[in-house]
Design a protein around this motif. Structure first.
Motif, PDB file in Angstrom:
ATOM      1  N   ASN A   3      -3.302 -52.007  17.700  1.00  0.00           N
ATOM      2  CA  ASN A   3      -2.500 -52.085  16.482  1.00  0.00           C
ATOM      3  C   ASN A   3      -2.640 -53.443  15.817  1.00  0.00           C
ATOM      4  N   SER A  28       5.851 -51.114  24.257  1.00  0.00           N
ATOM      5  CA  SER A  28       6.014 -49.838  23.561  1.00  0.00           C
ATOM      6  C   SER A  28       5.127 -49.715  22.327  1.00  0.00           C
ATOM      7  N   LYS A  30       5.166 -51.776  19.612  1.00  0.00           N
ATOM      8  CA  LYS A  30       5.756 -52.353  18.395  1.00  0.00           C
ATOM      9  C   LYS A  30       5.147 -53.725  18.158  1.00  0.00           C
ATOM     10  N   GLU A  57       0.760 -50.414   3.601  1.00  0.00           N
ATOM     11  CA  GLU A  57       1.067 -48.996   3.395  1.00  0.00           C
ATOM     12  C   GLU A  57      -0.144 -48.208   2.909  1.00  0.00           C
ATOM     13  N   ASN A  61      -2.351 -45.851   8.613  1.00  0.00           N
ATOM     14  CA  ASN A  61      -1.757 -44.515   8.657  1.00  0.00           C
ATOM     15  C   ASN A  61      -0.265 -44.648   8.980  1.00  0.00           C
ATOM     16  N   GLU A  62       0.454 -43.555   8.868  1.00  0.00           N
ATOM     17  CA  GLU A  62       1.910 -43.581   9.032  1.00  0.00           C
ATOM     18  C   GLU A  62       2.325 -44.094  10.411  1.00  0.00           C
ATOM     19  N   GLU A  63       1.630 -43.672  11.432  1.00  0.00           N
ATOM     20  CA  GLU A  63       1.953 -44.102  12.796  1.00  0.00           C
ATOM     21  C   GLU A  63       1.757 -45.607  12.960  1.00  0.00           C
ATOM     22  N   GLN A  64       0.660 -46.143  12.450  1.00  0.00           N
ATOM     23  CA  GLN A  64       0.410 -47.585  12.530  1.00  0.00           C
ATOM     24  C   GLN A  64       1.469 -48.361  11.749  1.00  0.00           C
ATOM     25  N   HIS A  65       1.815 -47.847  10.603  1.00  0.00           N
ATOM     26  CA  HIS A  65       2.805 -48.504   9.745  1.00  0.00           C
ATOM     27  C   HIS A  65       4.168 -48.567  10.438  1.00  0.00           C
ATOM     28  N   ARG A  66       4.550 -47.492  11.103  1.00  0.00           N
ATOM     29  CA  ARG A  66       5.849 -47.430  11.789  1.00  0.00           C
ATOM     30  C   ARG A  66       5.942 -48.400  12.955  1.00  0.00           C
ATOM     31  N   ARG A  67       4.827 -48.781  13.515  1.00  0.00           N
ATOM     32  CA  ARG A  67       4.837 -49.678  14.668  1.00  0.00           C
ATOM     33  C   ARG A  67       5.130 -51.133  14.290  1.00  0.00           C
TER      34      ARG A  67
END
Length: 87
Positions: A3, A28, A30, A57, A61-67
Motif C-alpha cells: 500500500n 491491519s 492501515k 482518489e 482503487n477504493e480498497e487502497q483509498h480506504r486504507r
C-alpha cells in the motif's frame, strides 16, 4: 508495504518537486504518515489536503483509498519545527 509503495507512486506524480515521504503501515494494512514539500508553502492545510486527496482518489482503487488513515502535509520549515519541538 504494498500500500505504501502505491501511495508513494501516486504522490511522486503530483509535481510537488523535491518530496519527503515518511509512512508506516499497521499490521491491519492501515497507512499514515507525512508528506513534506516546498510546494506546500503559501497553501493552506485545506488546499494541501484537497490537492493530495483529489489525486489519490483518481489513482487508487477504493480498497487502497480506504486504507489511508492520515496524511499530514508539511513544508520543510514546518517539518523542521516539528522535529525541534519533539526533541
Amino acid at each position: 508495504m504494498k500500500n505504501i509503495k502505491e501511495i508513494k507512486r501516486v504522490l511522486k506524480k503530483l509535481g510537488l518537486g523535491e518530496l519527503e515521504i515518511d509512512m508506516e503501515e499497521s499490521d491491519s494494512g492501515k497507512v499514515g504518515g507525512f508528506v513534506v514539500s516546498k510546494m506546500f508553502e503559501g497553501m493552506s492545510q485545506l488546499e494541501r489536503q484537497n490537492y493530495i486527496w483529489d489525486h489519490l482518489e483518481k489513482e487508487l482503487n477504493e480498497e487502497q483509498h480506504r486504507r489511508i488513515r492520515l496524511l499530514l502535509t508539511l513544508t520543510p520549515e514546518e517539518s523542521d519545527d516539528a522535529e525541534l519541538e519533539a526533541a
